[in-house]
Scaffold this active site. Structure first.
Site, PDB file in Angstrom:
ATOM      1  N   SER A 141     143.143  59.476  78.372  1.00 20.47           N
ATOM      2  CA  SER A 141     144.596  59.681  78.396  1.00 20.47           C
ATOM      3  C   SER A 141     145.048  60.307  79.720  1.00 20.47           C
ATOM      4  O   SER A 141     146.002  59.819  80.348  1.00 20.47           O
ATOM      5  CB  SER A 141     145.057  60.536  77.216  1.00 20.47           C
ATOM      6  OG  SER A 141     144.289  61.713  77.110  1.00 20.47           O
TER       7      SER A 141
ATOM      8  N   HIS B 234     138.573  58.105  71.462  1.00 22.70           N
ATOM      9  CA  HIS B 234     139.306  59.205  72.114  1.00 22.70           C
ATOM     10  C   HIS B 234     140.164  59.896  71.047  1.00 22.70           C
ATOM     11  O   HIS B 234     139.640  60.347  70.040  1.00 22.70           O
ATOM     12  CB  HIS B 234     140.083  58.619  73.297  1.00 22.70           C
ATOM     13  CG  HIS B 234     140.724  59.621  74.206  1.00 22.70           C
ATOM     14  ND1 HIS B 234     140.315  60.922  74.307  1.00 22.70           N
ATOM     15  CD2 HIS B 234     141.779  59.508  75.072  1.00 22.70           C
ATOM     16  CE1 HIS B 234     141.070  61.567  75.192  1.00 22.70           C
ATOM     17  NE2 HIS B 234     141.978  60.737  75.656  1.00 22.70           N
TER      18      HIS B 234
ATOM     19  N   HIS C 111     130.342  63.998  73.139  1.00 21.23           N
ATOM     20  CA  HIS C 111     131.345  64.129  74.203  1.00 21.23           C
ATOM     21  C   HIS C 111     130.759  63.611  75.506  1.00 21.23           C
ATOM     22  O   HIS C 111     129.551  63.724  75.741  1.00 21.23           O
ATOM     23  CB  HIS C 111     131.788  65.590  74.383  1.00 21.23           C
ATOM     24  CG  HIS C 111     133.106  65.697  75.067  1.00 21.23           C
ATOM     25  ND1 HIS C 111     133.225  65.725  76.429  1.00 21.23           N
ATOM     26  CD2 HIS C 111     134.364  65.740  74.564  1.00 21.23           C
ATOM     27  CE1 HIS C 111     134.507  65.797  76.737  1.00 21.23           C
ATOM     28  NE2 HIS C 111     135.221  65.807  75.632  1.00 21.23           N
TER      29      HIS C 111
ATOM     30  N   ARG D 250     137.383  74.203  71.629  1.00 25.37           N
ATOM     31  CA  ARG D 250     138.604  73.846  70.892  1.00 25.37           C
ATOM     32  C   ARG D 250     138.277  73.699  69.399  1.00 25.37           C
ATOM     33  O   ARG D 250     139.076  73.995  68.528  1.00 25.37           O
ATOM     34  CB  ARG D 250     139.210  72.548  71.444  1.00 25.37           C
ATOM     35  CG  ARG D 250     139.571  72.637  72.917  1.00 25.37           C
ATOM     36  CD  ARG D 250     139.972  71.293  73.489  1.00 25.37           C
ATOM     37  NE  ARG D 250     138.904  70.304  73.396  1.00 25.37           N
ATOM     38  CZ  ARG D 250     139.020  69.027  73.709  1.00 25.37           C
ATOM     39  NH1 ARG D 250     140.189  68.565  74.127  1.00 25.37           N
ATOM     40  NH2 ARG D 250     137.990  68.201  73.611  1.00 25.37           N
TER      41      ARG D 250
ATOM     42  N   ASP E 157     138.088  66.985  67.666  1.00 26.93           N
ATOM     43  CA  ASP E 157     138.646  66.154  66.594  1.00 26.93           C
ATOM     44  C   ASP E 157     137.969  66.378  65.246  1.00 26.93           C
ATOM     45  O   ASP E 157     138.503  65.973  64.211  1.00 26.93           O
ATOM     46  CB  ASP E 157     138.554  64.675  66.980  1.00 26.93           C
ATOM     47  CG  ASP E 157     139.381  64.377  68.207  1.00 26.93           C
ATOM     48  OD1 ASP E 157     140.553  64.771  68.215  1.00 26.93           O
ATOM     49  OD2 ASP E 157     138.853  63.792  69.154  1.00 26.93           O
TER      50      ASP E 157
HETATM   51  N1  HAX Z   1     127.753  59.155  66.622  1.00 34.16           N
HETATM   52  C1  HAX Z   1     126.850  58.158  66.842  1.00 34.16           C
HETATM   53  N2  HAX Z   1     126.452  57.777  68.051  1.00 34.16           N
HETATM   54  C2  HAX Z   1     126.936  58.457  69.105  1.00 34.16           C
HETATM   55  C3  HAX Z   1     127.823  59.511  68.968  1.00 34.16           C
HETATM   56  C4  HAX Z   1     128.251  59.849  67.653  1.00 34.16           C
HETATM   57  N3  HAX Z   1     129.149  60.796  67.417  1.00 34.16           N
HETATM   58  N4  HAX Z   1     128.135  59.986  70.192  1.00 34.16           N
HETATM   59  C5  HAX Z   1     127.444  59.221  71.075  1.00 34.16           C
HETATM   60  N5  HAX Z   1     126.733  58.290  70.413  1.00 34.16           N
HETATM   61  C6  HAX Z   1     125.925  57.227  70.980  1.00 34.16           C
HETATM   62  C7  HAX Z   1     126.820  56.346  71.848  1.00 34.16           C
HETATM   63  O1  HAX Z   1     127.557  55.414  71.058  1.00 34.16           O
HETATM   64  C8  HAX Z   1     125.819  55.708  72.761  1.00 34.16           C
HETATM   65  O2  HAX Z   1     125.181  54.677  72.049  1.00 34.16           O
HETATM   66  P1  HAX Z   1     124.632  53.356  72.803  1.00 34.16           P
HETATM   67  O3  HAX Z   1     123.558  53.838  73.711  1.00 34.16           O
HETATM   68  O4  HAX Z   1     124.135  52.522  71.666  1.00 34.16           O
HETATM   69  O5  HAX Z   1     125.807  52.778  73.518  1.00 34.16           O
HETATM   70  C9  HAX Z   1     124.810  56.838  72.988  1.00 34.16           C
HETATM   71  O6  HAX Z   1     124.997  57.746  71.886  1.00 34.16           O
HETATM   72  C10 HAX Z   1     125.030  57.595  74.281  1.00 34.16           C
HETATM   73  O7  HAX Z   1     126.374  58.019  74.330  1.00 34.16           O
HETATM   74  P2  HAX Z   1     126.754  59.358  75.131  1.00 34.16           P
HETATM   75  O8  HAX Z   1     126.421  59.156  76.556  1.00 34.16           O
HETATM   76  O9  HAX Z   1     126.210  60.549  74.445  1.00 34.16           O
HETATM   77  O10 HAX Z   1     128.339  59.415  74.906  1.00 34.16           O
HETATM   78  P3  HAX Z   1     129.482  58.705  75.751  1.00 34.16           P
HETATM   79  O11 HAX Z   1     129.803  59.572  76.896  1.00 34.16           O
HETATM   80  O12 HAX Z   1     129.169  57.289  76.051  1.00 34.16           O
HETATM   81  O13 HAX Z   1     130.677  58.700  74.700  1.00 34.16           O
HETATM   82  C11 HAX Z   1     132.030  59.632  73.005  1.00 34.16           C
HETATM   83  C12 HAX Z   1     131.334  59.878  74.351  1.00 34.16           C
HETATM   84  C13 HAX Z   1     132.912  60.819  72.713  1.00 34.16           C
HETATM   85  C14 HAX Z   1     132.894  58.382  73.127  1.00 34.16           C
HETATM   86  C15 HAX Z   1     130.948  59.478  71.906  1.00 34.16           C
HETATM   87  O14 HAX Z   1     130.239  60.693  71.747  1.00 34.16           O
HETATM   88  C16 HAX Z   1     131.524  59.055  70.545  1.00 34.16           C
HETATM   89  O15 HAX Z   1     131.725  57.868  70.320  1.00 34.16           O
HETATM   90  N6  HAX Z   1     131.829  60.047  69.637  1.00 34.16           N
HETATM   91  C17 HAX Z   1     132.450  59.736  68.366  1.00 34.16           C
HETATM   92  C18 HAX Z   1     133.944  59.505  68.533  1.00 34.16           C
HETATM   93  C19 HAX Z   1     134.658  60.790  68.906  1.00 34.16           C
HETATM   94  O16 HAX Z   1     134.499  61.817  68.274  1.00 34.16           O
HETATM   95  N7  HAX Z   1     135.517  60.711  69.944  1.00 34.16           N
HETATM   96  C20 HAX Z   1     136.325  61.855  70.375  1.00 34.16           C
HETATM   97  C21 HAX Z   1     135.737  62.558  71.593  1.00 34.16           C
HETATM   98  C22 HAX Z   1     136.596  63.701  72.062  1.00 34.16           C
HETATM   99  C23 HAX Z   1     137.877  63.190  72.567  1.00 34.16           C
HETATM  100  O17 HAX Z   1     138.018  62.515  73.562  1.00 34.16           O
HETATM  101  N8  HAX Z   1     138.917  63.448  71.830  1.00 34.16           N
HETATM  102  O18 HAX Z   1     140.085  62.888  72.098  1.00 34.16           O
END
Ligand code: HAX
Length: 434
Positions: free
Chosen positions: A240, A270, A317, A326, A372
């Site tokens: 964002s 996000h 994250h 937070r 979240d």
């Molecule tokens: N559950 C399952 N798998 C997860 C995970 C979770 N909560 N968090 C990361 N992973 C997985 C990723 O999908 C990725 O899998 P692949 O190798 O198969 O692609 C692997 O672990 C490595 O990811 P990462 O490097 O640890 O995390 P990223 O930086 O790529 O992504 C995210 C960060 C926040 C998008 C990710 O942790 C996620 O999808 N979390 C769940 C959704 C979520 O809570 N989003 C909100 C985040 C905070 C925010 O921005 N709020 O607005």
């Protein structure tokens, strides 16, 4: 000119030589290198954005203008009768870097009141949309249609020096921020409370007025203040904040930038994760017939979700490598105000069982909960159980940080953003030479 704008003008003039000196004297100094993994992997960790509004340390978490969350909550002037600070005082801090006095804060709150009227045509547009439209779509559309009121566009068309672009950006940003609570509350009451919008009460501060327009009693005013503050800014690389910065870098006005950043926030990886957390928990509750699961039962739900290829919402994250402060601030709020709430109990068990499971699975770099995971439970407790509205609340908060950044972007003359792309073949060629 308001005290806030005058202070900001002085800060900007004092800051500009620092940016100019870095560019002119040290422009060719390296900040880092970019690997193939970073080029393919969403620019993770690439240091190519500058902001002074907030900084996210992977192990400590966010600091707003150098202050941790507890310091921020402690130092800012509080709303009489409440536990939380004025959002308006927090905006003063984000914009100027100074902790405002009570008088400074009240002056911003007064300024907001004069700017807060949402034009009727915005409501007409919302009313023309199918009522089952997602509230984030309505929120983004509502912001976008206010673009016709942009002071930036008017002044730009009249002819404006680059050094003065921040001034009408400030005007648009302040008008927009003052209007967002009314826009959000209108969408909520129209969609979920039998189309019964509540008129603003101009005697109240931003958080108080928002709670009033939502039709939710105290202490929801403090919940709103805390929520807007916690969600405001998380440095510049998240979707964002980055979207807002990127769109505004083309000198698109703050309304275009804010509408775009809301669209990025609406993604489930996000901001929409707060909705997803409640949806996921409701699914578990349905399967458990409302009973609070044991730790063993909860572990099974977490593994089932992972094994079906989905993420556990609210965990992980891109930058943080510990529990999000937070999250902790909201957890403390829950422990104080709703320790026996059944959904809080679910969240609490998840906090215990999920990190070791994510560690065992070995994919997520950060197994800990993010903002979240905890935010929806508070909203639910105070009667806001339509969880697809939660990201609108996030959006009102996030707009504070994005707008402050855009004002400073214009003040420091940051150029249009334009990173360079390469082809897959080029990467293969670089890799072959190694
Ligand atoms: N559950 C399952 N798998 C997860 C995970 C979770 N909560 N968090 C990361 N992973 C997985 C990723 O999908 C990725 O899998 P692949 O190798 O198969 O692609 C692997 O672990 C490595 O990811 P990462 O490097 O640890 O995390 P990223 O930086 O790529 O992504 C995210 C960060 C926040 C998008 C990710 O942790 C996620 O999808 N979390 C769940 C959704 C979520 O809570 N989003 C909100 C985040 C905070 C925010 O921005 N709020 O607005």
């Amino acid at each position: 000119m308001s005290k806030l704008k005058e202070t900001l003008r002085e800060k900007i003039e004092a800051w500009r030589p620092r940016t100019t000196a870095l560019l002119k004297k040290h422009g060719d100094v390296k900040v880092g290198d970019v690997t193939i993994a970073q080029a393919i992997g969403g620019a993770r960790g690439v240091k190519c954005l500058v902001t002074d509004i907030s900084y996210l340390d992977p192990n400590e978490g966010i600091r707003f203008r150098g202050y941790t969350i507890p310091e921020t909550l402690e130092k800012l002037p509080k709303v009489p009768g409440g536990e939380m600070p004025y959002v308006e005082g927090f905006l003063y801090l984000l914009l100027t870097g100074d902790i405002p006095t009570k008088k400074d804060t009240e002056a911003v709150a007064e300024e907001f009141k004069t700017r807060s009227r949402v034009p009727q045509y915005v409501f007409d547009v919302l009313r023309a949309m199918p009522r089952d439209t997602h509230p984030m779509t309505m929120f983004s559309a509502g912001i976008l249609c206010m673009q016709r009121d942009s002071v930036f566009v008017k002044r730009y068309n009249e002819g404006l020096s680059k050094m003065d672009l921040w001034d009408p950006t400030y005007e648009d940003a302040m008008n927009l921020l003052a209007r967002l609570p009314t826009l959000g509350a209108y969408i909520f009451r129209m969609k979920y409370r039998a189309d019964t919008p509540i008129a603003p009460d101009f005697t109240l501060d931003m958080g108080g007025n928002f709670a009033h327009m939502m039709g939710i009693d105290k202490p929801y005013d403090d919940v709103a203040r805390l929520y807007f503050l916690l969600h405001s800014d998380h440095e510049s690389g998240n979707v964002s904040a980055h979207t807002g910065h990127l769109v505004a870098s083309a000198l698109s006005d703050p309304y275009y930038a804010a509408s775009a950043m809301i669209n990025g926030l609406a993604g489930p990886l996000h901001g929409l994760a707060n909705q997803e957390v409640l949806r996921w928990i409701q699914g578990v509750m349905d399967q458990m017939g409302g009973k609070v699961p044991s730790e063993e039962e909860m572990k099974k739900f977490v593994w089932d979700t992972l094994n079906s290829g989905q993420v556990i919402p609210g965990f992980g994250h891109a930058v943080l490598r510990k529990t999000d402060p937070r999250y902790m601030e909201q957890r403390n709020f829950c422990l104080k105000h709703l320790p026996d709430d059944p959904i809080f109990k679910y969240v609490d068990i998840l906090y215990k069982v999920t990190p070791p499971i994510l560690e065992e699975q070995g994919k997520a770099k950060n197994p800990w909960p993010n903002v979240d995971a905890q935010s929806g439970v508070i909203q639910w407790y105070y009667g806001l159980q339509e969880y697809d509205f939660y990201t609108v609340l996030f959006g009102i908060g996030r707009a504070l940080g994005v707008m402050c950044n855009i004002i400073w972007d214009r003040a420091l003359g940051y150029p249009i953003e334009r990173p360079k792309s390469v082809t897959t073949a080029m990467l293969e060629e670089v890799a072959a030479k190694k």
